[in-house]
Every structure is written in C-alpha cells, then in structure tokens.
Design an enzyme around this catalytic site. Sequence first.
Site, PDB file in Angstrom:
ATOM      1  N   HIS A   1     -10.270  -6.136   8.389  1.00 55.18           N
ATOM      2  CA  HIS A   1     -11.202  -6.229   7.273  1.00 55.18           C
ATOM      3  C   HIS A   1     -12.529  -5.541   7.598  1.00 55.18           C
ATOM      4  O   HIS A   1     -13.455  -5.568   6.782  1.00 55.18           O
ATOM      5  CB  HIS A   1     -11.494  -7.692   6.920  1.00 55.18           C
ATOM      6  CG  HIS A   1     -10.319  -8.466   6.442  1.00 55.18           C
ATOM      7  ND1 HIS A   1      -9.306  -8.850   7.279  1.00 55.18           N
ATOM      8  CD2 HIS A   1      -9.986  -8.929   5.215  1.00 55.18           C
ATOM      9  CE1 HIS A   1      -8.392  -9.531   6.587  1.00 55.18           C
ATOM     10  NE2 HIS A   1      -8.794  -9.585   5.329  1.00 55.18           N
TER      11      HIS A   1
ATOM     12  N   GLU B   1       0.817  -1.217   0.000  1.00 54.84           N
ATOM     13  CA  GLU B   1       0.000   0.000   0.000  1.00 54.84           C
ATOM     14  C   GLU B   1       0.850   1.265   0.000  1.00 54.84           C
ATOM     15  O   GLU B   1       0.480   2.266  -0.625  1.00 54.84           O
ATOM     16  CB  GLU B   1      -0.945  -0.012   1.207  1.00 54.84           C
ATOM     17  CG  GLU B   1      -2.114  -0.970   1.075  1.00 54.84           C
ATOM     18  CD  GLU B   1      -1.730  -2.422   1.295  1.00 54.84           C
ATOM     19  OE1 GLU B   1      -2.517  -3.317   0.919  1.00 54.84           O
ATOM     20  OE2 GLU B   1      -0.629  -2.671   1.834  1.00 54.84           O
TER      21      GLU B   1
ATOM     22  N   GLN C   1      -7.477  -2.483  -0.586  1.00 47.67           N
ATOM     23  CA  GLN C   1      -8.296  -3.686  -0.659  1.00 47.67           C
ATOM     24  C   GLN C   1      -9.259  -3.822   0.524  1.00 47.67           C
ATOM     25  O   GLN C   1     -10.425  -4.203   0.356  1.00 47.67           O
ATOM     26  CB  GLN C   1      -7.389  -4.913  -0.759  1.00 47.67           C
ATOM     27  CG  GLN C   1      -8.102  -6.160  -1.234  1.00 47.67           C
ATOM     28  CD  GLN C   1      -7.108  -7.258  -1.564  1.00 47.67           C
ATOM     29  OE1 GLN C   1      -6.534  -7.874  -0.668  1.00 47.67           O
ATOM     30  NE2 GLN C   1      -6.898  -7.506  -2.851  1.00 47.67           N
ATOM     31  N   PHE C   2      -8.805  -3.516   1.722  1.00 52.60           N
ATOM     32  CA  PHE C   2      -9.647  -3.485   2.924  1.00 52.60           C
ATOM     33  C   PHE C   2      -9.222  -2.298   3.780  1.00 52.60           C
ATOM     34  O   PHE C   2      -8.055  -1.885   3.757  1.00 52.60           O
ATOM     35  CB  PHE C   2      -9.507  -4.778   3.747  1.00 52.60           C
ATOM     36  CG  PHE C   2     -10.269  -5.947   3.204  1.00 52.60           C
ATOM     37  CD1 PHE C   2     -11.608  -6.140   3.530  1.00 52.60           C
ATOM     38  CD2 PHE C   2      -9.651  -6.857   2.370  1.00 52.60           C
ATOM     39  CE1 PHE C   2     -12.302  -7.226   3.030  1.00 52.60           C
ATOM     40  CE2 PHE C   2     -10.340  -7.944   1.862  1.00 52.60           C
ATOM     41  CZ  PHE C   2     -11.679  -8.136   2.195  1.00 52.60           C
TER      42      PHE C   2
ATOM     43  N   GLY D   1      -8.497  -1.966   6.896  1.00 52.58           N
ATOM     44  CA  GLY D   1      -7.381  -2.177   7.797  1.00 52.58           C
ATOM     45  C   GLY D   1      -6.041  -2.321   7.111  1.00 52.58           C
ATOM     46  O   GLY D   1      -5.006  -2.394   7.779  1.00 52.58           O
TER      47      GLY D   1
END
Length: 342
Positions: free
Chosen positions: A129, A60, A82-83, A85
């Site tokens: 998530h 990230e 993507q999520f 967290g």
Amino acid sequence: MVQMTMGKALNAGLRQAMRDDDKVVLLGEDIGKLGGVFRITDGLIDEFGAKRVMDTPLAESGIVGTAVGLAFRGYRPVVEIQFDGFIYPAFDQIVSQVAKLHYRTQGRVKMPITIRVPWAGGIGAAEHHSESNEAYFVHTAGLRVIAVSDPQDAYRCLQQAIASDDPVLFFEPKRLYHHKGEVDLEAPLADAPPMGLARVVRKGSDATIITYGAMVSTALDAAAAAEDEGMSLEVIDLRSLSPVDYDTVAAAVRRTGRVVVAHEGSREAGVGAEIIASITEFCFEYLEAAPVRVTGHDIPYPPAKLEKFHLPDLDRILDAVDRVMDRPNSLTGSVDAQEADR
C-alpha cells in the site's frame, strides 16, 4: 483560480476528459458508487453512468487486459490500480502488451491507455500500500511514466495523459491527495506545458535538487531551510520519468555544478541512478562534486511506525547537500549515509 485538493483536482481532470471525449471510459475496483478508495472518481458514475464508469472484479490482470481490448476498439480507457503494490498481477499485460503493441504493429494499433496508480508512502499504511515501484516501468520501453506533485499539475497532466495516444503510467502521490493548491480550471489545455517537460520550481545557484512526486515538497522545505544557512538551492520537478527532460536537467547542472537526486524508491537501480549516470555522461565537465542520491532503503517497505526512518526527509536531503558542497556533515562525516546502511 480555485483552491482545491489534489484529489479533487484529479476528479475534475477526469470529469473534463470524459466530457471532452465520449470514448474515455474508467475501469477499476470500487470506482463506481463508492468513488474509489481515495474518492478520486466520486460522483462520476452519477454523471456518466455505469457504462463509462465500470466497477471491476478484484483482478488487475483482467482490468488491464480489458483496457487493451477497449483500446483496440477505439476507446481511451483509464484504469485505476487501487494501490501501488496491487499492480504486479497486471505486470505482464503492461510490459508485454500495453507497452509493445503500438511499436509491434508499426503504429497501426494505438494503446491510449492511462493507468492511474495511487503511489508511494507517507500515509501510515503497510507494504503493498506504500510502494514506490516506478523504476520497473521506467525501464520498459514504450511507456510514458508521469509523477505529479501538486493539484494544478495533477489536473492538467491527467487530461494530457488521457488525450495522448501513448500508454501512460500516471503516478499519484497518495500522501498529497488532501494537500491544497490553486488550480486554473478555465485555461485551455493546449496552452499548458507538455507533460514531458520538467520544471524549475525554485531557482538557486549553489546546488540543484532533482526530484519528483511528493518529494518535491520535501525538497522545497529543505531549500527554504538551507537559505537560513546562506545556501541557494535550486529544485527541479522532473514530472516525466520516462522520457526525462534532460535539457532542463542539464541546464540546471550547468548553473550550479552540484547535484542531489531524491526519491522514495529503493536506491539500487532506481530512477536516481539513471539520472546521475546521464548527468555524469553528458555534463561531467560542469560538475564540481560527485552527485549524491537520497533514497528509500533497499528493504521491503517497513511497518507504518518505522516509515519515517525509511522515507527521505529534510535532514537527509540537507545532509546530501552538505556533501556536494563539501561542508562538515553532522550525520555521516565523509561517508555516504546509504553506503553506511549496507
């Protein structure tokens, strides 16, 4: 108007933004051929190619850092985290570079970066998530922070975010990805309400519920249930968490004099704390009772089997309404439920 899920509306918004401006590029993990974990980018690589829909490594920090470089070169990158967290490895890039470069250069460098974040709980997933981490970014000067609550808003606000010269954290409540609603795909974007404005989604006269994201649906359910007991509840969808449309908020407070703020994130130093502090500062003389927060608990996100006890629900919101209305309270009496948990 067409019926579509929020996920499809976001996909349509991305597609339209990419058609309108060939400088719009997408970056993220598995967003190409797979179409993303939640399939929000499904089919876009087939239309626009791998140079505009780019699969990235699982890094990230590198994804957002690359987006900063693209913005320097005149592109409008749209990043998918993507999520929720998974955003923390990119925290330094977001708060130290994305949020500050425009100001630091006195406007000579623009950072038109949109960071899409599948966000919050309610899908039976684990921590990392299911996190509601918006408060970190609301606290960061230089970022716009948006949280959508229905397919129509998702479609148009995403396009507005991409077209903005400001960097935008764009929070998408993942438990609403499959919820359907009407979307107007033909209306000119210029005619849509600015993404910085809050909206009154239900009018009422007895108390105001202020919320955002997936909690808007919960608040509307609570308002419908309260109507059966003779109470008229107004529901405000903030939409923009930074900046906040305090004109709409203040007008609602003046109408009802009683306020409940609800969000999934932790209570301590959460968005609700800032909203209530501002209401108390600017609208104190209109308040008939102390505002009440209904939030997630101050704990790491619990295991999936326990998340129903963590997420604010209809009963907890109505419990808070009882307190601001000074009605008998079945759950806590006169004690704040959150304080009782401490």
